[in-house]
Design a protein around this motif. Structure first.
Motif, PDB file in Angstrom:
ATOM      1  N   UNK B 116       0.859  -1.190   0.000  1.00 48.63           N
ATOM      2  CA  UNK B 116       0.000   0.000   0.000  1.00 48.63           C
ATOM      3  C   UNK B 116       0.889   1.231   0.000  1.00 48.63           C
ATOM      4  N   UNK B 117       0.677   2.096  -0.988  1.00 47.73           N
ATOM      5  CA  UNK B 117       1.420   3.359  -1.032  1.00 47.73           C
ATOM      6  C   UNK B 117       0.418   4.503  -1.166  1.00 47.73           C
ATOM      7  N   UNK B 118       0.937   5.725  -0.991  1.00 48.00           N
ATOM      8  CA  UNK B 118       0.088   6.919  -0.965  1.00 48.00           C
ATOM      9  C   UNK B 118       0.427   7.792  -2.166  1.00 48.00           C
ATOM     10  N   UNK B 119      -0.633   8.196  -2.891  1.00 47.39           N
ATOM     11  CA  UNK B 119      -0.419   9.042  -4.055  1.00 47.39           C
ATOM     12  C   UNK B 119      -1.128  10.382  -3.930  1.00 47.39           C
ATOM     13  N   UNK B 120      -0.569  11.370  -4.604  1.00 48.77           N
ATOM     14  CA  UNK B 120      -1.193  12.699  -4.708  1.00 48.77           C
ATOM     15  C   UNK B 120      -0.571  13.353  -5.934  1.00 48.77           C
ATOM     16  N   UNK B 121      -1.149  14.446  -6.401  1.00 51.27           N
ATOM     17  CA  UNK B 121      -0.490  15.121  -7.516  1.00 51.27           C
ATOM     18  C   UNK B 121       0.916  15.578  -7.124  1.00 51.27           C
ATOM     19  N   UNK B 122       1.107  15.864  -5.837  1.00 55.94           N
ATOM     20  CA  UNK B 122       2.396  16.381  -5.361  1.00 55.94           C
ATOM     21  C   UNK B 122       3.536  15.390  -5.602  1.00 55.94           C
ATOM     22  N   UNK B 123       3.224  14.088  -5.654  1.00 54.47           N
ATOM     23  CA  UNK B 123       4.271  13.092  -5.931  1.00 54.47           C
ATOM     24  C   UNK B 123       3.897  12.182  -7.112  1.00 54.47           C
ATOM     25  N   UNK B 124       3.122  12.745  -8.045  1.00 53.79           N
ATOM     26  CA  UNK B 124       2.587  11.963  -9.174  1.00 53.79           C
ATOM     27  C   UNK B 124       3.660  11.187  -9.939  1.00 53.79           C
ATOM     28  N   UNK B 125       4.686  11.876 -10.426  1.00 53.73           N
ATOM     29  CA  UNK B 125       5.702  11.190 -11.241  1.00 53.73           C
ATOM     30  C   UNK B 125       6.496  10.184 -10.424  1.00 53.73           C
ATOM     31  N   UNK B 126       6.753  10.520  -9.150  1.00 52.12           N
ATOM     32  CA  UNK B 126       7.471   9.579  -8.283  1.00 52.12           C
ATOM     33  C   UNK B 126       6.671   8.291  -8.134  1.00 52.12           C
ATOM     34  N   UNK B 127       5.366   8.415  -7.907  1.00 53.77           N
ATOM     35  CA  UNK B 127       4.504   7.232  -7.781  1.00 53.77           C
ATOM     36  C   UNK B 127       4.491   6.439  -9.087  1.00 53.77           C
ATOM     37  N   UNK B 128       4.361   7.139 -10.206  1.00 55.26           N
ATOM     38  CA  UNK B 128       4.328   6.448 -11.506  1.00 55.26           C
ATOM     39  C   UNK B 128       5.632   5.674 -11.722  1.00 55.26           C
TER      40      UNK B 128
END
Lengths: 236, 236
Positions: B116-128
């Protein structure tokens, strides 16, 4: 001002109150397209069943049995889930008992609504005009696929939001999202849906003709309206 | 090929199996934006709680208590739900107990996921990029608003579908719909969302600055990752 909301899956129905609303149930591929076609072609009435066995039992009471599970006609039933099957002369004046994977379940979950009607692209403008003439706020209930959101029902919901936009306000974000998707798709519904999961599922069953027909707006002016648990035609 | 699916509401989680998937929980306004910001600014870790009382009780164990109900800071809590509150020097190295109306409930409903990880626009590319490097299929879980689908979380899900499109296939229609909406909105996310229900709700609370910040992509390279029920930072 009246409001319009969209329930994108029957599994979200617990979030919506329906007692003051006209509920529009939609299952484009293909339950509500069949129901609309059937009543347009002079079938007397349609009794929807969520349960396969309850539906099958109606044969003993003189009903034609109709419907599908997983997109396929049920063994022993008189009719399947293609709108073209409902255009037959010998069905005129007959009563049909109908059950489908998603559509009739969505009707069952709408119980308690002030009014329940059936929508499809085939009667899109008729449904929009009916809702405009009425005083109730609107909830569009998308049948989806086994609880999951689908694109074709969402597009129909968006079409209604678009057609009613001068006279109803969206209640939350689902109608706004559906309206955006419809406006993006409306010039080529079939093209927009070519990657949709249910279109791929139906394509495997060789029902391209059904897909194309079910996406054709405004073929009929009839609206199936639920009265005493039976769908009867209301003509605009 | 890996697949990507989108659960548009926590109330639809029963339809998805998560044990083989990396789940990305998103609650743009504002839980997951706060969590991302907090870990980016050096907060040690965040323990999410679905229950308000469980969260409050952590104060006795030296935690800062944080969160909101209905968009407003909880009485007696140390921190609310604005990402700017988490940029403070005195919070560096501290532990936070966090509860929100929707976001932490979505985390709770994702229990049993492979990751389980946390996403937001603030870390969008990092999550991708994190998802691209991993081997798991992906499920984006939108926190929504009290079970209802919302636009901002759907747009984030669509952004991930778009960024991963060459390496993952959509599982059903929800990711396709989310991707379409994101591509329509991406040049002006705030403008696209101006009629969204939660933006209107937040606007009443005078948090325009939060809205604008939470919609700004790629501010941080940190991903909150749940390990032993605690969110800790993974830096890309």
């Amino acid at each position: 001002m009246k409001t319009i909301d969209v329930c994108l899956s029957p599994d979200l129905m617990h979030l919506y109150s329906v007692q003051d609303r006209t509920v529009v149930v939609v299952d484009i591929f293909r339950a509500t397209s069949c129901m609309t076609t059937a009543l347009a072609y002079g079938i007397d009435s349609i009794k929807p069943f969520a349960s396969l066995d309850d539906c099958r039992a109606m044969k003993d009471s003189g009903y034609y049995t109709a419907g599908e599970r997983d997109g396929k006609k049920v063994d022993g039933f008189d009719l399947g889930n293609s709108p073209f099957e409902y255009m037959a002369d010998h069905l005129k004046g007959q009563k049909i008992a109908f059950t489908t994977t998603n559509g009739t379940q969505a009707i069952a979950k709408s119980e308690g609504a002030k009014e329940i009607i059936i929508g499809s692209f085939l009667n899109l403008s008729a449904v929009a005009n009916y809702l405009l003439q009425g005083n109730n706020s609107v909830l569009v209930v998308c049948a989806g696929w086994k609880g999951k959101v689908n694109l074709e029902d969402t597009l129909f919901a968006g079409a209604l939001v678009e057609l009613l936009k001068d006279h109803t306000e969206p209640d939350c974000d689902a109608p706004i999202a559906a309206q955006h998707l419809y406006n993006m798709a409306k010039s080529d519904l079939a093209g927009f849906l070519k990657n949709a999961s249910h279109v791929k599922r139906l394509a495997k069953l060789n029902v391209y003709k059904d897909i194309s027909f079910c996406l054709t707006p405004d073929q009929y002016n009839v609206i199936p309206v639920l009265k005493n648990n039976v769908l009867i035609p209301h003509r605009m």
